[in-house]
Design a protein around this motif. Structure first.
Motif, PDB file in Angstrom:
ATOM      1  N   HIS A  50      34.787  47.571  53.445  1.00 43.48           N
ATOM      2  CA  HIS A  50      34.530  46.204  53.028  1.00 43.48           C
ATOM      3  C   HIS A  50      35.800  45.372  53.258  1.00 43.48           C
ATOM      4  O   HIS A  50      36.902  45.874  53.056  1.00 43.48           O
ATOM      5  CB  HIS A  50      34.146  46.202  51.547  1.00 43.48           C
ATOM      6  CG  HIS A  50      33.587  44.889  51.081  1.00 43.48           C
ATOM      7  ND1 HIS A  50      34.384  43.818  50.827  1.00 43.48           N
ATOM      8  CD2 HIS A  50      32.312  44.484  50.845  1.00 43.48           C
ATOM      9  CE1 HIS A  50      33.619  42.800  50.441  1.00 43.48           C
ATOM     10  NE2 HIS A  50      32.360  43.187  50.446  1.00 43.48           N
ATOM     11  N   VAL A  51      35.609  44.097  53.671  1.00 45.51           N
ATOM     12  CA  VAL A  51      36.816  43.319  53.977  1.00 45.51           C
ATOM     13  C   VAL A  51      37.656  43.037  52.738  1.00 45.51           C
ATOM     14  O   VAL A  51      38.845  42.753  52.843  1.00 45.51           O
ATOM     15  CB  VAL A  51      36.485  41.969  54.673  1.00 45.51           C
ATOM     16  CG1 VAL A  51      36.038  42.190  56.098  1.00 45.51           C
ATOM     17  CG2 VAL A  51      35.469  41.188  53.886  1.00 45.51           C
ATOM     18  N   ASP A  52      37.056  43.114  51.557  1.00 42.17           N
ATOM     19  CA  ASP A  52      37.844  42.934  50.349  1.00 42.17           C
ATOM     20  C   ASP A  52      38.208  44.268  49.690  1.00 42.17           C
ATOM     21  O   ASP A  52      38.691  44.297  48.566  1.00 42.17           O
ATOM     22  CB  ASP A  52      37.090  42.062  49.326  1.00 42.17           C
ATOM     23  CG  ASP A  52      37.164  40.600  49.709  1.00 42.17           C
ATOM     24  OD1 ASP A  52      38.167  40.221  50.323  1.00 42.17           O
ATOM     25  OD2 ASP A  52      36.216  39.860  49.420  1.00 42.17           O
ATOM     26  N   GLY A  53      37.932  45.344  50.386  1.00 40.59           N
ATOM     27  CA  GLY A  53      38.299  46.642  49.860  1.00 40.59           C
ATOM     28  C   GLY A  53      37.387  47.167  48.769  1.00 40.59           C
ATOM     29  O   GLY A  53      37.738  48.069  48.038  1.00 40.59           O
TER      30      GLY A  53
END
Lengths: 109, 511
Positions: free
Chosen positions: A102-105
């Motif tokens: 996920h791009v936000d981790g």
């Protein structure tokens, strides 16, 4: 030919923008690649579309293709290639450190 | 030799960076020495160039002797050299701080640092729009490496966002540059200025589009609202010397805005003149307010400083947005102040954070830190500087901007926003200061209980504080030399608002 190239650039840009807005890193990287393809084509046609004309001075020739956009595109390709390589490695690093892509981790599943 | 001096600030860090890559097996001490030597040379070079251009001379360097507009030119005018000088100074102290131990966290710190300077100096000096793109890419690529230096989960995440948003920005930049080339047939900025003013009526709409696209790119680099969201995480999670160096990075965006929109789309540009006037001032005001709201809401010191950087960019671009001689001059005075103050504050935050052990720089009562009086005093001075209280340079900078705003129609907005945000900044910084220093005693017992090696908590020790003192002294020098410096910045603003001289110097023909 102009219409065809315009549609092509538009489609590539559209795909790129859509993919960049996804929430996983892999589609985002693909989106960046699409965008850089689109902009490379765009730069190339900014010298106008010509066929069968030399870019440098030759005898018995009155019309020429613009050589500068080709040089610009070459630079842009090299840079975007390096950047893509970098962002792939960085996404892999992020994936390994976060345990997900996920791009936000974080992701809910 | 004298004719080649304009390219030396670009060549020197490039060669040093390459050399450092070759020498990576050597001891860290050698690498540090070479790196510091290179930056010292840059400081001297920038000082020397400043001396040359201060009488209004514009140095033009034609790469490979290709005459403009066909070849690439480097142009050293007052603005470019002023930026070079500020960059050299701030990078010197960032580098000295890095040699206190940050540079041993991972490989290639010094090589990346030099390449970052290569990109920065090139971006300030170039007189070619595509070349500006290339130098942007160089400085960004180096900054990605520096940002991620040392590793860590949060740093990787912030780095990923930073890289992706900047890659999108680069693509937009290329679209804008391509459009301008397709319409005007040139990329040399002086030549673009001439051709844009004479553009055919049917091309005007497209040229304006490209100009505004460029503005979006520069606004992204400068962290203007609504494109600033990448900044707080990136700056707050990277290492201190890198954050201090990045204090100049947002100014590259501000520089580009100033350069492009006074030269190509300035008031003399006919149908495309004053392109961003309706946009810049409102956005800058909104950025200032959003930045200060962030300052109030921050939960740890480095995040707070990152928001202060955004607020300072807002203030700076308000000055550029008013777009008169005096306001641009005031902005150019405020620019070094905000850079040095932010850099000093980032370094100080790192010193405080390492000494508070596991509490780090979160706003929670922590242990009493060693040398707390000295550290506290420095925090106090830095806070006064950055909030713009008298008597230091922040006050003079803001005063000059407000003075320049007096004749402007949006004066109530500018005055209101700047004064109220200053008040909020003071409140927020007073709250953080009292949390970090006054409420510390409560937790004294836990300090000894943690059992962490106190030696470790002391690095970087006094030398780290000394570097902060030096940066603050630069701001004091700005205050003392305010007369001379504001004369210089006024001359710079005059030079910028008369682009005929620039165009004449580059193209050799009157417009």
């Amino acid at each position: 030919m102009e219409a065809l190239v315009s549609i092509l650039i538009g489609t590539l840009t559209g795909c790129g923008v859509y993919l960049i807005l996804r929430n996983r890193t892999f589609p985002v990287v693909l989106g960046l690649t699409f965008l850089s393809y689109a902009v490379n084509l765009f730069l190339l046609v900014m010298g106008r579309l010509t066929i069968g004309k030399p870019p440098i001075i030759m005898e018995h020739m009155t019309e020429y293709a613009d050589p500068l956009p080709q040089a610009l595109v070459l630079t842009a390709i090299v840079i975007s290639f390096a950047m893509t390589a970098f962002v792939i490695v960085l996404s892999l690093k992020a994936y390994l450190e976060m345990g997900n892509d996920h791009v936000d981790g974080k992701h809910k599943s | 030799m004298i004719s080649h001096i304009a390219i030396l600030p670009v060549i020197c860090p490039l060669l040093t960076g390459t050399l450092l890559l070759l020498l990576q097996k050597r001891s860290l001490q050698t690498v540090r020495l070479i790196s510091i030597a290179s930056v010292s040379v840059l400081v001297v070079l920038a000082g020397y160039l400043l001396n040359i251009v201060s009488d209004g001379e514009i140095l033009v360097y034609e790469l490979g002797n290709w005459p403009p507009p066909f070849g690439i030119v480097l142009v050293a005018d007052r603005l470019a050299v002023w930026m070079l000088f500020i960059t050299a100074l701030v990078s010197m102290f960032a580098l000295l701080y890095a040699t206190q131990g940050t540079d041993s966290d991972g490989p290639h710190f010094h090589a990346l640092f030099q390449l970052q300077l290569f990109g920065l100096n090139g971006a300030f000096l170039t007189g070619d729009l595509f070349n500006l793109f290339v130098f942007f890419e160089i400085l960004l690529l180096a900054s990605y490496g520096l940002l991620l230096h040392g590793g860590g989960r949060l740093r990787t995440m912030a780095g990923l966002h930073f890289v992706i948003i900047n890659l999108v920005g680069s693509t937009l930049f290329l679209f804008a540059v391509g459009t301008l080339y397709g319409l005007l047939g040139t990329l040399n900025m002086a030549d673009l200025a001439v051709k844009a003013a004479r553009a055919a009526d049917e091309d005007i709409a497209l040229i304006r589009t490209a100009g505004l696209l460029l503005f979006a790119v520069f606004a992204l680099k400068a962290a203007l609202l609504p494109l600033y969201l990448w900044l707080p995480a990136a700056y707050a999670h990277t290492t201190a010397p890198v954050a201090a160096l990045f204090a100049i990075m947002t100014k590259v965006g501000a520089y580009s805005i100033l350069r492009v929109y006074t030269l190509i789309f300035g008031s003399q540009a006919g149908n495309v003149s004053d392109l961003i006037d309706p946009w810049l001032l409102p956005l800058a005001l909104a950025t200032l307010i959003a930045g200060v709201l962030g300052v109030l809401a921050s939960t740890y010191l480095r995040q707070q400083i990152a928001y202060l950087v955004i607020a300072s960019i807002g203030t700076l671009l308000i000055a550029f947005g008013i777009n008169t001689h005096t306001s641009i001059a005031a902005g150019l005075f405020y620019l070094p102040h905000s850079t040095f103050a932010a850099a000093a504050f980032f370094l100080l935050a790192d010193i405080i954070a390492t000494r508070r052990l596991e509490i780090n720089d979160r706003f929670e009562p922590g242990p009493v830190i060693p040398h707390q009086r000295l550290t506290g005093a420095l925090f106090f001075i830095a806070a006064i500087l950055i909030a713009g209280l008298p008597p230091l340079s922040g006050f003079i900078g803001k005063l000059l901007i407000l003075q320049a705003a007096l004749p402007h129609t949006a004066l109530p907005w500018i005055m209101g926003a700047m004064l109220i945000t200053s008040l909020f900044t003071i409140i927020a910084l007073a709250r953080s200061g009292s949390m970090l220093f006054y409420r510390a005693q409560l937790q004294q017992a836990s300090h000894t209980a943690t059992g962490i090696n106190s030696q470790q908590a002391l690095t970087p020790g006094f030398s780290g504080l000394a570097i902060v003192v030096c940066l603050l002294a630069l701001c004091a020098a700005l205050t003392i030399g305010a007369g001379i410096i504001s004369e210089f910045t006024l001359a710079t603003a005059n030079q910028l608002l008369q682009p005929e001289n620039y165009i004449y110097s580059v193209l050799g023909t009157a417009k």
